[in-house]
Design an enzyme around this catalytic site. Structure first.
Site, PDB file in Angstrom:
ATOM      1  N   GLU A 152      41.416  34.458  44.305  1.00 43.32           N
ATOM      2  CA  GLU A 152      40.806  35.437  45.214  1.00 43.32           C
ATOM      3  C   GLU A 152      41.767  35.789  46.344  1.00 43.32           C
ATOM      4  OE1 GLU A 152      37.518  33.882  47.518  1.00 43.32           O
ATOM      5  OE2 GLU A 152      36.666  35.893  47.761  1.00 43.32           O
ATOM      6  N   GLU A 246      28.356  36.974  49.092  1.00 43.80           N
ATOM      7  CA  GLU A 246      28.918  35.842  49.827  1.00 43.80           C
ATOM      8  C   GLU A 246      28.981  36.288  51.284  1.00 43.80           C
ATOM      9  OE1 GLU A 246      32.668  32.891  49.286  1.00 43.80           O
ATOM     10  OE2 GLU A 246      33.114  34.942  49.882  1.00 43.80           O
TER      11      GLU A 246
HETATM   12  C1  LER Z   1      35.677  32.465  49.401  1.00 44.99           C
HETATM   13  O1  LER Z   1      35.161  33.198  48.338  1.00 44.99           O
HETATM   14  C2  LER Z   1      36.138  33.327  50.486  1.00 44.99           C
HETATM   15  O2  LER Z   1      35.920  34.506  50.455  1.00 44.99           O
HETATM   16  C3  LER Z   1      36.898  32.764  51.606  1.00 44.99           C
HETATM   17  O3  LER Z   1      36.754  33.533  52.746  1.00 44.99           O
HETATM   18  C4  LER Z   1      36.660  31.391  52.043  1.00 44.99           C
HETATM   19  O4  LER Z   1      36.650  30.428  51.145  1.00 44.99           O
HETATM   20 MN    MN Z   2      34.903  35.457  48.734  1.00 46.53          MN
END
Ligand code: LER
Ligand code: MN
Length: 269
Positions: A152, A246
């Site tokens: 990510e 999230e």
């Molecule tokens: C996790 O998916 C994320 O976006 C980060 O900011 C922190 O783990």
């Molecule tokens: Mn994230």
């Protein structure tokens, strides 16, 4: 596209999680709100009763699109790029230990902050090389179990390694394994990408998972991101996976989940 929200199997320090604490109550609530899946944040699979977890998720008819691993960084300091070889090894082994559960759920294993940051005394080249090597070892271990891993891109205030989709694609190129892909997160993209839509298009062939939070990391609709346009771009590139919330539990976790699913329905998800 399907709708999910992050649920932590245990109480967690990481703040962009709407649901932590009572796992069964949280999964029940997520299902009753109409989510298709729960993305699970798991610090250490050894601390989880896998049978009980699989049973609970089935009981509420939820999918598990992804497993987040960042708590191992936030709470234990594990990372792929620590100057201490023992810590790097522990981080790799921790990711590999997620494979059996990920395989049962068909979930993507997320590599977010677990890749680490460039530590003082370590060159960027060295940190990058350790990260690529670790990702290759994890992806190789996952490949035989048919499990996918997603790196990510994360904004500059949280890590100095892999901030943009373009850097993420470069990592995939260097690792060279088909089960390693990208997770894009609208909160990070809003900070780092010159053009969110172009980045989604560039990442599309390797886009394994997608996180949504608004510009302020509240639920979608609480900030200034243009989600209808972002979702239109995901449709345009044929993204068929989960869109997973999230976001910070603001003003509280339940309101975040309620407002998020309201927004997702308005986008036609
Ligand atoms: C996790 O998916 C994320 O976006 C980060 O900011 C922190 O783990
Ligand atoms: Mn994230």
């Amino acid at each position: 596209m399907k709708k999910a929200i992050v649920v932590s199997t245990h109480t967690a320090q990481f703040n962009a999680v709407a649901f932590k604490g009572n796992l069964e109550a949280n999964l029940a609530r997520v299902a009753s709100l109409g989510y298709d899946g729960a993305e699970l944040a798991i610090r250490d699979p050894r601390a989880v009763d896998a049978e009980a977890l699989v049973g609970l998720v089935r009981k509420y008819g939820l999918g598990v699109p992804a497993i987040g691993t960042g708590q191992a960084w936030g709470e234990e300091g594990l990372s792929f790029t620590d100057p201490d070889a023992g810590v790097r090894r522990a981080a790799v082994e921790r990711v590999k230990s997620h494979v059996p559960l990920a395989s049962r759920f068909g979930a993507v294993i997320i590599i977010g902050l677990l890749r680490g940051i460039v530590r003082p005394g370590v060159s960027r080249e060295q940190a990058w090389a350790w990260m690529v090597e670790a990702l290759r070892e994890c992806a190789e271990a996952a490949l035989s179990a048919n499990v996918r891993i997603a790196i990510e891109p994360i904004n500059r205030y949280e890590t100095t390694l892999v901030n943009t989709a373009a850097e993420g694609l470069a990592v995939l190129e260097q690792v060279g394994l088909p089960n390693l892909g990208l997770l894009l997160d609208t909160f990070h993209m809003n900070i780092e990408e010159p053009d969110i839509h172009e980045s989604i298009r560039a990442a599309a062939p390797r886009l394994f998972h997608f996180h949504v939070a608004d510009s302020n990391r509240w639920y979608p609709g609480a900030g200034h991101l243009d989600f209808p346009r972002i979702v239109a771009t995901l449709r345009e590139v044929g993204y068929d996976g989960y869109v997973s919330v999230e976001a910070m539990p603001m003003p509280d976790g339940d309101t975040c989940a309620v407002e998020s699913i309201k927004a997702m329905r308005a986008w036609g998800l």
